[in-house]
Design a protein around this motif. Structure first.
Motif, PDB file in Angstrom:
ATOM      1  N   ASP A  71       0.782  -1.092   0.149  1.00 52.24           N
ATOM      2  CA  ASP A  71       0.083  -0.371  -0.245  1.00 52.24           C
ATOM      3  C   ASP A  71       1.123   0.913   0.050  1.00 52.24           C
ATOM      4  O   ASP A  71       1.099   2.011   1.281  1.00 52.24           O
ATOM      5  CB  ASP A  71      -1.166  -0.064   1.467  1.00 52.24           C
ATOM      6  N   SER A  72       1.402   1.380  -1.534  1.00 53.82           N
ATOM      7  CA  SER A  72       2.111   2.963  -0.918  1.00 53.82           C
ATOM      8  C   SER A  72       2.116   3.768  -0.993  1.00 53.82           C
ATOM      9  O   SER A  72       2.953   5.296  -0.721  1.00 53.82           O
ATOM     10  CB  SER A  72       3.024   2.597  -2.722  1.00 53.82           C
ATOM     11  N   ARG A  73       0.623   4.566  -1.427  1.00 51.83           N
ATOM     12  CA  ARG A  73      -0.144   5.442  -1.379  1.00 51.83           C
ATOM     13  C   ARG A  73      -0.650   5.774   0.696  1.00 51.83           C
ATOM     14  O   ARG A  73      -1.367   6.090   0.612  1.00 51.83           O
ATOM     15  CB  ARG A  73      -0.979   5.834  -1.814  1.00 51.83           C
ATOM     16  N   PHE A  74      -0.456   4.060   1.275  1.00 55.20           N
ATOM     17  CA  PHE A  74      -1.189   4.154   2.599  1.00 55.20           C
ATOM     18  C   PHE A  74      -0.877   5.751   3.278  1.00 55.20           C
ATOM     19  O   PHE A  74      -2.747   6.416   4.022  1.00 55.20           O
ATOM     20  CB  PHE A  74      -0.256   2.996   3.297  1.00 55.20           C
ATOM     21  N   TYR A  75      -0.821   6.315   3.031  1.00 54.21           N
ATOM     22  CA  TYR A  75       0.010   8.090   3.832  1.00 54.21           C
ATOM     23  C   TYR A  75      -0.922   9.022   3.268  1.00 54.21           C
ATOM     24  O   TYR A  75      -1.531  10.489   3.137  1.00 54.21           O
ATOM     25  CB  TYR A  75       1.446   7.989   4.499  1.00 54.21           C
ATOM     26  N   GLU A  76      -1.486   8.755   1.757  1.00 53.95           N
ATOM     27  CA  GLU A  76      -2.034   9.883   0.936  1.00 53.95           C
ATOM     28  C   GLU A  76      -3.858   9.218   0.957  1.00 53.95           C
ATOM     29  O   GLU A  76      -4.481  10.442   0.795  1.00 53.95           O
ATOM     30  CB  GLU A  76      -1.654   9.990  -0.062  1.00 53.95           C
ATOM     31  N   HIS A  77      -4.383   8.314   1.394  1.00 51.73           N
ATOM     32  CA  HIS A  77      -6.132   7.982   0.975  1.00 51.73           C
ATOM     33  C   HIS A  77      -5.986   7.491   2.195  1.00 51.73           C
ATOM     34  O   HIS A  77      -5.461   7.642   3.273  1.00 51.73           O
ATOM     35  CB  HIS A  77      -5.824   6.901   0.014  1.00 51.73           C
ATOM     36  N   GLY A  78      -7.495   7.627   2.046  1.00 49.54           N
ATOM     37  CA  GLY A  78      -8.637   7.707   3.368  1.00 49.54           C
ATOM     38  C   GLY A  78      -8.503   5.540   3.812  1.00 49.54           C
ATOM     39  O   GLY A  78      -7.707   5.135   3.288  1.00 49.54           O
ATOM     40  N   ALA A  79      -9.185   5.355   3.918  1.00 51.33           N
ATOM     41  CA  ALA A  79     -10.307   3.849   4.479  1.00 51.33           C
ATOM     42  C   ALA A  79      -9.752   2.934   3.311  1.00 51.33           C
ATOM     43  O   ALA A  79      -9.329   2.466   3.011  1.00 51.33           O
ATOM     44  CB  ALA A  79     -11.512   3.889   4.882  1.00 51.33           C
ATOM     45  N   MET A  80     -10.000   3.454   1.910  1.00 47.11           N
ATOM     46  CA  MET A  80     -10.016   2.898   1.160  1.00 47.11           C
ATOM     47  C   MET A  80      -8.971   3.686  -0.353  1.00 47.11           C
ATOM     48  O   MET A  80      -8.920   4.773  -0.180  1.00 47.11           O
ATOM     49  CB  MET A  80     -11.090   2.394   0.629  1.00 47.11           C
ATOM     50  N   ASP A  81      -7.629   2.661  -1.136  1.00 47.96           N
ATOM     51  CA  ASP A  81      -7.138   3.632  -2.058  1.00 47.96           C
ATOM     52  C   ASP A  81      -8.072   3.190  -3.534  1.00 47.96           C
ATOM     53  O   ASP A  81      -7.466   1.986  -3.556  1.00 47.96           O
ATOM     54  CB  ASP A  81      -6.337   3.082  -2.014  1.00 47.96           C
ATOM     55  N   LEU A  82      -9.149   4.119  -3.341  1.00 49.03           N
ATOM     56  CA  LEU A  82      -9.957   3.871  -4.766  1.00 49.03           C
ATOM     57  C   LEU A  82      -9.354   4.180  -6.041  1.00 49.03           C
ATOM     58  O   LEU A  82      -9.242   3.039  -7.270  1.00 49.03           O
ATOM     59  CB  LEU A  82     -10.727   5.258  -4.829  1.00 49.03           C
ATOM     60  N   LYS A  83      -8.155   4.743  -5.845  1.00 52.81           N
ATOM     61  CA  LYS A  83      -7.584   5.085  -7.167  1.00 52.81           C
ATOM     62  C   LYS A  83      -6.718   3.611  -7.424  1.00 52.81           C
ATOM     63  O   LYS A  83      -6.339   2.956  -8.513  1.00 52.81           O
ATOM     64  CB  LYS A  83      -6.062   6.010  -7.132  1.00 52.81           C
ATOM     65  N   GLY A  84      -6.104   3.518  -6.255  1.00 55.48           N
ATOM     66  CA  GLY A  84      -5.728   1.927  -6.782  1.00 55.48           C
ATOM     67  C   GLY A  84      -6.094   0.291  -7.199  1.00 55.48           C
ATOM     68  O   GLY A  84      -5.963  -0.528  -6.791  1.00 55.48           O
ATOM     69  N   GLU A 110      -4.641 -11.510 -19.234  1.00 55.57           N
ATOM     70  CA  GLU A 110      -5.143 -12.732 -19.599  1.00 55.57           C
ATOM     71  C   GLU A 110      -4.295 -14.194 -19.015  1.00 55.57           C
ATOM     72  O   GLU A 110      -4.501 -15.826 -19.630  1.00 55.57           O
ATOM     73  CB  GLU A 110      -4.712 -12.916 -21.887  1.00 55.57           C
ATOM     74  N   SER A 111      -3.488 -14.184 -17.755  1.00 55.35           N
ATOM     75  CA  SER A 111      -2.579 -15.667 -17.770  1.00 55.35           C
ATOM     76  C   SER A 111      -2.924 -15.550 -16.219  1.00 55.35           C
ATOM     77  O   SER A 111      -3.503 -16.611 -15.873  1.00 55.35           O
ATOM     78  CB  SER A 111      -1.357 -14.668 -16.623  1.00 55.35           C
ATOM     79  N   GLY A 112      -4.646 -14.847 -16.291  1.00 53.60           N
ATOM     80  CA  GLY A 112      -5.229 -14.900 -14.630  1.00 53.60           C
ATOM     81  C   GLY A 112      -4.713 -14.454 -13.067  1.00 53.60           C
ATOM     82  O   GLY A 112      -5.482 -14.497 -12.554  1.00 53.60           O
ATOM     83  N   SER A 113      -3.280 -13.955 -13.545  1.00 55.47           N
ATOM     84  CA  SER A 113      -3.257 -13.680 -12.391  1.00 55.47           C
ATOM     85  C   SER A 113      -3.456 -12.800 -11.058  1.00 55.47           C
ATOM     86  O   SER A 113      -4.025 -11.810 -12.965  1.00 55.47           O
ATOM     87  CB  SER A 113      -1.460 -13.582 -12.150  1.00 55.47           C
ATOM     88  N   VAL A 114      -3.743 -12.070 -10.306  1.00 54.10           N
ATOM     89  CA  VAL A 114      -5.311 -10.828  -9.898  1.00 54.10           C
ATOM     90  C   VAL A 114      -3.615  -9.978  -9.331  1.00 54.10           C
ATOM     91  O   VAL A 114      -3.192 -10.638  -8.135  1.00 54.10           O
ATOM     92  CB  VAL A 114      -6.351 -11.179  -8.786  1.00 54.10           C
ATOM     93  N   GLN A 115      -4.288  -8.746  -9.231  1.00 51.36           N
ATOM     94  CA  GLN A 115      -3.773  -7.648  -8.637  1.00 51.36           C
ATOM     95  C   GLN A 115      -4.637  -7.892  -7.092  1.00 51.36           C
ATOM     96  O   GLN A 115      -5.826  -6.905  -7.072  1.00 51.36           O
ATOM     97  CB  GLN A 115      -3.207  -6.561  -9.440  1.00 51.36           C
ATOM     98  N   GLY A 116      -4.673  -7.696  -6.055  1.00 53.54           N
ATOM     99  CA  GLY A 116      -4.792  -7.065  -4.543  1.00 53.54           C
ATOM    100  C   GLY A 116      -5.210  -5.492  -4.701  1.00 53.54           C
ATOM    101  O   GLY A 116      -4.552  -4.963  -5.684  1.00 53.54           O
ATOM    102  N   GLY A 117      -6.181  -5.405  -4.242  1.00 59.10           N
ATOM    103  CA  GLY A 117      -6.487  -3.504  -4.164  1.00 59.10           C
ATOM    104  C   GLY A 117      -6.937  -3.522  -3.081  1.00 59.10           C
ATOM    105  O   GLY A 117      -7.123  -1.839  -2.500  1.00 59.10           O
ATOM    106  N   SER A 118      -6.598  -3.819  -2.151  1.00 55.11           N
ATOM    107  CA  SER A 118      -7.102  -3.665  -0.329  1.00 55.11           C
ATOM    108  C   SER A 118      -5.609  -3.093   0.456  1.00 55.11           C
ATOM    109  O   SER A 118      -4.744  -2.958   0.225  1.00 55.11           O
ATOM    110  CB  SER A 118      -7.276  -4.919   0.390  1.00 55.11           C
TER     111      SER A 118
END
Length: 757
Positions: A109-122, A134-142
């Motif tokens: 969470d590199s923008r931790f100190y910039e966003h609120g409860a949720m990093d909507l952009k991330g 296409e590989s099926g890999s998934v990135q988290g956004g929490s």
């Protein structure tokens, strides 16, 4: 951290709720699928709808206290073992190397100190990348805050239903987590959230929180984590099992290197430094954390200490509450164990009795004047492998703390009658005619007031050592049964029984414990009880309850509970001095334990039970009392004789306290007698030596009739005794037994001359 600490911005409630609604839509996939886009222009409707949805959720999240590891220490501060539900030691953010939070934020969470409860952009970026992958890999956004909420909900779940709700893949869970995340950001600053996360996160292999992880994988403190170590740990939180370095080192290295790359990208680590770390190994120094007493250096002491604490109702209303406190409270339990004493005790026990012998060897050490339990060692180690002789029964302590019934104590109980007699004024040198065999009428023994008389059945007693005229010195040193049973006729059964109880023997059932054979030790007791009782003599009559713990310190470093010595003077100091003087003779020339003497002043008493099923040697100095016991017992708990057994200490032809239990006592005590000081016992005064005895009048040369009259006039009960060679006229009295003093009303034996000298 170099970044500025900020709080979530205090937006208008409707705006916050609307943002949350849009965030939830993004999280649940609505934005990515385009389903929410047509409604965005209906801002008022969306805000109203989001507000209503959020209003249905709880307003706050009970963060509670994180479970922390409890440490159990010996008297010198050395860790005996640890207890935990989750292996964790909480560390404040300023106690953690700055490398660790930087590495964590870079990958999670590199923008931790910039966003609120949720990093909507991330979150939107992650969703778009996931949908395009296409590989099926998934990135988290929490965000870190959202991850902390999920972790908290999982940890606080008490039922299967709650655990399922905390991990289910549903829109409801995401909405719930986001609402809680908003509450966290509104009520705690960013540093608090980050600190909590670093202490809550699971790092695999039973390590919770960064401190436990640093200790487990590197043997380091969280404050000293290097870039490489911090990057490895930061990379593990995504998948603690898949990135466990002990099982999947290649995957862990790849993940660590990815974290290092992210650190370069966010500007926290120079490229050259990152490449240098990438080229290095993980540098593991794995240290397992023991959980519980099993396998510790003092298994049964530890078990006793915990069960002793579980009986303390001040630690919780129920035993379950007390156990939860001990297991999760992050306590520091300071015990009385001296590891050097424990090592000496265990070494001696193991040398004399094998775990697989049909016998149990046990040593208990207690400090006189404090009750501090210094060591507990037994031959059967903790466990359930029968072939290895393991057992979970703690043979060392009273039944309520170890589940074992105990062992008959034999002649070690004679000291209670001896002390009771001295308390009542029995002269130390008063002799009693003690034949090899004597049958007593049980009704001749006084019971406690109001308890009636004993059944007038015959009670035959025999000596296995010596016979003849004995006093407290010779009768004790030679452990003469008929002497002590007659002495018990003098004291009655009530006084020694009560004294034994005051000295620490757990006597609870007088109907089955208080009877004329009490002095010969037919009652089951534990080594700890006997060490505690004999420590009372060492402390000059001051009895102190055995205690394995002195203090409990809370996770904040403040004392939570003190366990001071609980002591009471239970006999006159002169009585204890007299018993010490008497019992010293057991370890001096002529005593059964003369080969067991230490380099410092010591005293003791042997004990052997019927059929030689158990043998004892209870010995002590002014600084330490140790009960040594070896009992014949098969694995099923059936008592067997020690005679004919081959123990690790050698073949036992005929077991006795001095030859079987005594050497085990001596080996343990000699290993530490340099730590016992040179304090000596106090010699008894003339008043105690003479007791309430009065002078026996001179009757030498008198006829039996005249001697009888003179003795009766003095208050004694004269009887004609044996004939002896002398210079006096045949048929005249040449002396008495006792010779100088006796209790008024005592029987005095007149010795008769065989011929004129």
């Amino acid at each position: 951290m170099a970044r500025k600490v900020v709080r979530s911005l205090p937006f208008h409630r409707a705006v916050v709720r609307f943002a949350a609604f849009i965030g939830v839509a993004a999280v649940t996939g609505l934005v990515a699928s385009g389903m929410a886009i047509p409604f965005i222009h209906l801002t008022g409707v969306a805000a109203k709808s989001g507000a209503e949805a959020m209003d249905e959720l709880p307003l706050d999240l009970d963060m509670g206290e994180l479970s922390q590891t409890t440490r159990i220490l010996d008297v010198h501060g050395k860790v005996i073992t640890t207890l935990y539900d989750q292996n964790r030691s909480y560390k404040a953010l300023d106690q953690i190397s700055p490398n660790m939070p930087k590495a964590l934020l870079a990958i999670e969470d590199s923008r931790f100190y910039e966003h609120g409860a949720m990093d909507l952009k991330g979150t939107l970026r992650a969703l778009l990348r996931n949908s395009a992958s296409e590989s099926g890999s998934v990135q988290g956004g929490s965000s870190i805050t959202q991850q902390l909420v999920k972790t908290t909900l999982v940890y606080s779940a008490d039922t299967d239903e709650e655990r399922a709700a905390a991990t289910e893949k549903s829109t409801a869970r995401k909405i719930r987590e986001l609402r809680y995340a908003i509450w966290l950001e509104e009520n705690h600053d960013k540093d608090w959230i980050l600190e909590r996360y670093l202490n809550a996160a699971y790092f695999g292999d039973s390590a919770y929180g960064v401190q436990a992880a640093a200790k487990h994988y590197f043997g380091a403190d969280a404050s000293d984590l290097t870039w490489g170590q911090a990057s490895m740990l930061a990379g593990m939180v995504k998948n603690p099992t898949g990135y466990d370095p002990t099982d999947f080192p290649d995957a862990t290295i790849a993940r660590r290197n990815l974290v290092l790359e992210r650190l370069v990208q966010v500007g926290d680590l120079p490229r050259a430094d990152a490449e240098k770390v990438k080229a290095s190994t993980l540098g593991l120094h794995v240290q397992d954390s023991r959980n519980g007493c099993f396998g510790s250096s003092a298994e049964f002491f530890c078990d006793y200490a915990l069960r002793w604490l579980l009986a303390d109702k001040s630690l919780g209303e129920t035993e379950a509450e007390r156990w939860r406190l001990l297991q999760t409270g992050g306590l520091t339990i300071r015990t009385t164990l001296d590891s050097s004493f424990q090592k000496a005790a265990q070494k001696s026990v193991s040398r004399h009795v094998s775990p697989t012998n049909n016998a149990v060897g046990a040593l208990a050490m207690v400090e006189p004047g404090t009750g501090m339990v210094k060591a507990l060692a037994q031959s059967r180690p903790m466990g359930e492998n029968r072939k290895k002789g393991e057992s979970y029964l703690n043979y060392l302590v009273p039944k309520e703390y170890g589940d074992a019934n105990g062992f008959q104590a034999g002649s070690t109980f004679k000291v209670f009658v001896g002390a009771a007699a001295i308390e009542k004024g029995f002269p130390l040198r008063q002799e009693i005619k003690s034949p090899e065999k004597k049958t007593f009428n049980q009704a001749s023994f006084a019971n406690c007031p109001g308890e009636g008389t004993f059944n007038p059945n015959p009670y035959p007693v025999g000596n296995s050592t010596t016979s003849g005229n004995k006093n407290l010195y010779t009768g004790t040193r030679e452990s003469v049964n008929t002497f002590y049973v007659q002495l018990e006729q003098f004291t009655g059964v009530c006084a020694p029984y009560a004294l034994a109880k005051k000295m620490g023997v757990h006597l609870t059932d007088p109907a089955h414990e208080r009877f004329p054979s009490f002095t010969l030790g037919p009652i089951d007791v534990s080594p700890l009880e006997m060490a505690e009782a004999y420590a009372t003599f060492g402390a000059r009559g001051k009895h102190c309850d055995s205690r394995p713990v002195t203090q409990i310190v809370g996770p904040d470093g403040k004392t939570m509970k003190e366990y001071p010595a609980s002591c009471q003077q239970v006999m006159r100091t002169g009585t204890a001095d007299a018993m010490n003087d008497i019992l010293r003779g057991v370890l001096q020339p002529g005593g059964f334990g003369q080969k067991l003497a230490l380099s410092v002043p010591s005293a003791g008493k042997t004990g052997t039970t019927n059929s030689n099923r158990a043998v004892w040697f209870n010995g002590y100095t002014p600084k330490l009392a140790t009960a040594s016991m070896i009992a014949g017992a098969d694995y099923e708990g059936h008592w067997v004789t020690l005679n004919g057994q081959r123990l690790r200490g050698g073949y036992v032809a005929s077991a006795s306290g001095s030859t079987v239990a005594g050497p085990m006592w001596a080996d343990a005590m000699r290993a530490i007698d340099g730590k016992l000081g040179s304090a000596n016992f106090v010699r008894p005064g003339a008043g105690v030596i003479n007791g309430k005895g009065i002078k026996i009048p001179k009757v030498e040369g008198l006829s039996v009739a005249k001697a009888t009259a003179r003795l009766k006039a003095a208050g004694f009960k004269p009887v004609v005794g044996k004939r002896v060679k002398s210079r006096w006229k045949a048929g005249t009295v040449v002396g008495t037994v006792p010779a100088s003093r006796a209790i008024k009303g005592a029987t005095v034996e007149m010795l008769i001359s065989k011929w004129r000298g």
